[in-house]
Design a protein around this motif. Structure first.
Motif, PDB file in Angstrom:
ATOM      1  N   TRP A   1       0.973  -1.219   0.289  1.00 27.05           N
ATOM      2  CA  TRP A   1       0.216   0.062   0.537  1.00 27.05           C
ATOM      3  C   TRP A   1       1.015   1.524   0.252  1.00 27.05           C
ATOM      4  O   TRP A   1       0.803   2.077   0.904  1.00 27.05           O
TER       5      TRP A   1
ATOM      6  N   ASP B   1      -9.979   5.970  -0.220  1.00 28.70           N
ATOM      7  CA  ASP B   1      -8.058   7.176  -0.253  1.00 28.70           C
ATOM      8  C   ASP B   1      -7.660   6.205   0.860  1.00 28.70           C
ATOM      9  O   ASP B   1      -8.245   5.271   2.012  1.00 28.70           O
TER      10      ASP B   1
ATOM     11  N   ARG C   1      -4.066   3.106  -8.219  1.00 23.17           N
ATOM     12  CA  ARG C   1      -3.783   3.697  -7.829  1.00 23.17           C
ATOM     13  C   ARG C   1      -2.607   3.364  -7.688  1.00 23.17           C
ATOM     14  O   ARG C   1      -1.123   4.408  -7.939  1.00 23.17           O
TER      15      ARG C   1
ATOM     16  N   TRP D   1     -10.777   0.785  -8.253  1.00 23.85           N
ATOM     17  CA  TRP D   1      -9.922   2.343  -7.593  1.00 23.85           C
ATOM     18  C   TRP D   1      -8.307   2.030  -7.171  1.00 23.85           C
ATOM     19  O   TRP D   1      -6.901   2.531  -7.273  1.00 23.85           O
ATOM     20  N   LEU D   2      -8.200   0.719  -6.113  1.00 25.06           N
ATOM     21  CA  LEU D   2      -6.407   0.432  -5.875  1.00 25.06           C
ATOM     22  C   LEU D   2      -6.192   0.013  -6.415  1.00 25.06           C
ATOM     23  O   LEU D   2      -4.831   0.498  -6.909  1.00 25.06           O
TER      24      LEU D   2
ATOM     25  N   ALA E   1      -7.469   4.811 -14.334  1.00 27.60           N
ATOM     26  CA  ALA E   1      -6.857   5.742 -13.904  1.00 27.60           C
ATOM     27  C   ALA E   1      -5.251   5.881 -14.763  1.00 27.60           C
ATOM     28  O   ALA E   1      -4.294   7.356 -14.895  1.00 27.60           O
TER      29      ALA E   1
ATOM     30  N   THR F   1      -0.608   2.889 -11.269  1.00 28.10           N
ATOM     31  CA  THR F   1      -0.660   4.075 -11.814  1.00 28.10           C
ATOM     32  C   THR F   1       0.935   4.509 -11.576  1.00 28.10           C
ATOM     33  O   THR F   1       2.204   5.467 -12.156  1.00 28.10           O
ATOM     34  N   ALA F   2       1.252   3.924 -10.194  1.00 27.69           N
ATOM     35  CA  ALA F   2       2.792   4.431  -9.764  1.00 27.69           C
ATOM     36  C   ALA F   2       3.044   3.635  -9.928  1.00 27.69           C
ATOM     37  O   ALA F   2       5.213   4.058 -10.497  1.00 27.69           O
TER      38      ALA F   2
ATOM     39  N   PRO G   1       2.639   3.333  -2.946  1.00 24.03           N
ATOM     40  CA  PRO G   1       2.549   3.826  -4.191  1.00 24.03           C
ATOM     41  C   PRO G   1       3.964   4.246  -4.374  1.00 24.03           C
ATOM     42  O   PRO G   1       4.670   4.572  -5.257  1.00 24.03           O
TER      43      PRO G   1
ATOM     44  N   ASP H   1     -16.238  10.405  -7.332  1.00 23.84           N
ATOM     45  CA  ASP H   1     -15.428   8.964  -6.846  1.00 23.84           C
ATOM     46  C   ASP H   1     -17.100   8.541  -6.708  1.00 23.84           C
ATOM     47  O   ASP H   1     -17.238   6.581  -7.155  1.00 23.84           O
TER      48      ASP H   1
END
Length: 803
Positions: A69, A726, A129, A125-126, A186, A132-133, A71, A748
């Motif tokens: 968890w 988040d 996220r 969503w996770l 994303a 994307t990182a 990024p 969202d």
């Protein structure tokens, strides 16, 4: 004299002839010497390190990286992998392309999926996220130029290996727009990824490579339409092949180009069949030159950003970056942060001076998966603890057997074929579940497999390869003998005329299996002599759950479960350290053992990372990104993609999970207090700050992952029971507190309204939930949201120009 290479893809496009353009539509793009255009290859594998190209740093599997968890850490890993791709590319620019096929962003809907290890989370969503990182690390920090060109896999609705090329993933509109698409959106919207790979399966009855969603949805996620879409290996050929969707390959290839496939991954390095089919499609009028131009322009755009058409600022990555000390340290940090403490009744961390027995088939080995690179070294769990405690012993817990056919023994003759003789060779039997075993020769440590001619040889490193030829099943018979079934060929082992063992003979041999050493008993004896037993169990990434093969259930291999129980009976101070590509239903361990940990296969530094957590040198900061179900019966059919209707994933699951989404323990204890919202009401499109005071009430420094969820209290449609919005990692010393601020984006909260064919935010009150996991909520607040749902009369709305 050749023309200089143009700086703009459009200029170069105008100079290319139609045959030259067609040569650019294959994975192995042909050079155009008259324009100074070099050969170019798409598809370097970079899932968690550079794969298939020799020695490179191997990081934890993607699902393990996700468990951090973190990024920032994941982005750093992506950057390291991108730099190593650059080094490999400079060494061999023809075979090592800068278009990398990573990350995988298919949400992990079902833990039985064979490729579970490649994804990030069951939450879209996770997934978006974290992916994307990783993609940002791969692409680099330059606003235009790319370190590498990340490619998202696999578009779309791809979570089964069973008949993957012929099954259809049927996606109700809400599942499509709320669950499947966001993870792709994303990284593309952030500019992190610049390409996408289409998937093998069909979507709602249409081959994914022909889906209208490629042009209708996918290419709208970025600022321009230059997203390059590549075909999966052999997948365009499936359209007129096993899918029987179109009458011939010319029609299939033409339809794929029209649908938006830009690069064809067919026939390995041979581009001729692709060029011939597209040439014929032009002659038939199935495609126009404009379709070719559109695809070539997207390809050239990516190549231009990679510096392939002019000088490149990333060409200065030094060779010593490969397997550098910094990358080794990063691999250890990633392995450390990926460990999840699932249960702990005070046994961990281990105290100095503890005598430990490290037991199990994964105790002293580090396994790699299909998309792993070749690690420069590996540190096992046993090696990671060795030298850091006064006494560390180990045993694989595997049985040792001999095999006889009649009065003749199965013997070893170096690396030659196994044969019958007078002296019996001993073999370790490694149980990987579903009655699948591997046989390892005790004298040499090498595994038994069938060579291309069918002869059994003991010259293998272990199960591996696209076709695994080192796995067997012992089919026991009523007379006490057993047949040895070779899984890859589907044949039983027999004895050839020269006495060698082979799967190419006609009649199966009846083997007498003699137990020479009881692995569970031997491991239990070591456990009884130690202060603590650490049992390292899990899967082999190339067996029973991998690309082309889904799992049948969630259970531990029978032999591993028996080993665990035997060790616990000998020493109740037993730790289960699971190392696996996916969740297991380990209810017995949760109920009986004082400590349980999990990590994915952690790469070259796996053992050091695990040891750091076991010894308390690092706090276990990992958290689950998937629900761990108590039983396979809680899952729907593998091909049921309707997560809403089937009540699956943490979003809709109504049962009691074994371990919930977001779960993970620390050696510290944390108190949550003083929940604050920056406003009690908000309009669609606004952002709300949610803050909470977190205090370390324990006696050790600790890392907490503070998680923000919401639940819509009333709606016109079925809503998730909870949904991640988040999170934040915070590390605190004992007695210290910090105010943690999380952000809730009201956009969202939208869901797909089929009547409007759009995402809408309803007027509704949402519970605001802050806690340690999806099922461990510590504080609850409320937020009233005025939506953008036009089914509500304007006079009843509180947002708008008058506000």
């Amino acid at each position: 004299m050749t023309d200089p290479v143009p700086h703009r893809p459009d200029d170069l496009l105008a100079r290319l002839t139609l045959p030259e353009k067609l040569g650019l539509l294959h994975q192995w793009q042909a050079p155009v010497p008259r324009l100074g255009l070099r050969a170019f290859r798409t598809g370097t594998e970079a899932l968690h390190g550079v794969a298939w190209l020799g020695t490179a740093t191997v990081f934890p599997q993607a699902v393990g990286l996700a468990a951090s968890w973190n990024p920032d850490l994941i982005r750093a890993v992506g950057a390291a992998v991108g730099d190593e791709v650059r080094v490999k590319h400079r060494e061999d620019p023809v075979r090592v392309g800068l278009n990398v096929w990573a990350p995988v962003v298919n949400p992990l809907r079902d833990p039985r999926w064979g490729r579970n290890e490649e994804g990030w989370s069951e939450d879209p969503w996770l997934t978006g996220r974290l992916a994307t990182a990783y993609a940002l690390g791969l692409r680099g920090d330059h606003p235009i130029r790319l370190r590498t060109a990340p490619t998202l896999k696999h578009f779309l609705g791809y979570n089964n290996e069973t008949d993957r090329a012929t099954t259809s993933s049927d996606l109700p509109p809400r599942v499509l727009h709320e669950y499947e698409l966001p993870a792709f959106r994303a990284p593309l919207a952030a500019g992190a990824a610049v390409a996408v790979m289409a998937s093998y399966n069909l979507v709602d009855g249409v081959p994914a490579h022909l889906s209208s969603l490629i042009e209708g949805e996918l290419r709208g996620y970025a600022d321009d339409d230059d997203i390059m879409v590549v075909g999966d290996a052999g997948a365009v050929g499936n359209i007129a092949g096993v899918q029987e969707y179109l009458p011939d390959h010319v029609a299939g290839f033409a339809a794929a180009l029209r649908a938006g496939i830009d690069s064809f991954t067919e026939d390995d390095e041979d581009s001729a069949p692709t060029v011939e089919r597209l040439t014929e499609a032009l002659a038939r009028g199935l495609i126009e030159p404009s379709h070719v131009d559109r695809a070539v322009r997207r390809i050239l755009s990516v190549r231009s950003r990679l510096g392939d058409l002019d000088p490149d600022p990333h060409d200065d990555v030094p060779p010593h970056t490969l397997d550098s000390l910094a990358h080794r340290e990063l691999a250890r940090e990633a392995a450390r942060q990926s460990v999840v403490l699932l249960r702990n009744e005070g046994l961990l961390p281990l105290r100095p001076g503890t005598r430990v027995a490290v037991l199990g088939p994964l105790a002293d080995t580090v396994l790699t998966d299909w998309y792993s690179g070749t690690p420069p070294y590996t540190i096992s769990a046993y090696a990671g603890l060795l030298g850091r405690l006064p006494e560390v012993t180990t045993h694989p817990g595997t049985d040792r057997i001999t095999l006889h056919v009649g009065d003749r023994a199965v013997r070893l003759d170096g690396d030659g074929p196994l044969a019958l003789g007078d002296t019996a060779a001993e073999f370790e039997v490694v149980d990987w579940g579903q009655d699948v075993v591997a046989l390892r020769a005790v004298d040499t440590g090498r595994y038994v497999g069938a060579d291309d001619a069918g002869a059994l040889v003991a010259d293998r490193d272990g199960p591996g390869g696209w076709v695994v030829r080192e796995t067997f099943r012992l089919d026991h018979r009523p007379d006490g003998t057993a047949l040895l079934h070779h899984l890859a060929t589907g044949r039983h082992v027999g004895v050839a005329l020269d006495g060698t063992l082979s799967v190419a003979t006609g009649d199966p041999a009846a083997f007498t299996v003699t137990l020479r050493a009881d692995g569970a008993a031997d491991a239990a004896a070591l456990a009884a002599a130690a202060d603590v037993a650490v049992v390292v169990l899990g899967n082999h990434p190339m067996v029973n759950g991998r690309e082309t093969e889904d799992r049948a259930d969630l259970t531990l291999p029978t032999g591993q479960e028996e080993l665990l129980r035997a060790v616990h009976a000998a020493n109740p101070r037993t730790v289960l350290a699971l190392t696996s590509s996916y969740p297991y239903a380990v209810g017995w361990a949760q109920a009986h053992l004082p400590a349980v940990l999990w990590s994915a296969h952690g790469g070259q530094e796996h053992g050091n990372g695990l040891a750091d957590v076991l010894l308390g040198a690092a706090d276990p900061g990992g958290r689950l990104t998937q629900t761990w179900y108590a039983d396979t019966a809680e899952l729907p059919d593998l091909l049921d993609y309707d997560v809403i209707g089937a009540d699956t994933t943490y979003l809709y699951h109504r049962g009691e999970p074994l371990y919930p989404f977001g779960h993970g323990l620390s050696y510290a204890a944390f108190d949550y207090a003083d929940l604050r919202l920056s406003t009690a009401t908000a309009c669609a499109g606004e952002e709300v700050e949610v803050s909470v005071e977190v205090t370390n009430t324990g006696r050790r420094p600790g890392t907490e992952v503070v998680q923000l969820y919401t639940r819509q209290r009333r709606s016109r449609v079925k809503q998730p029971l909870r949904q991640l919005r988040d999170f934040a990692r915070v590390t605190l010393d004992p007695g210290c507190a910090a105010r943690v601020t999380l952000r809730l984006r009201t956009a969202d909260l939208a869901w797909w309204d089929e009547t409007r064919a759009a995402m809408v935010v309803e007027d509704a009150t949402h519970s605001v939930l802050v806690g340690r996991s999806a099922r461990d909520i510590r504080l609850v607040g409320a937020l009233a949201v005025t939506g953008d749902d036009t089914t509500v009369a304007p006079a009843d709305r509180s947002c708008g120009a008058a506000r």
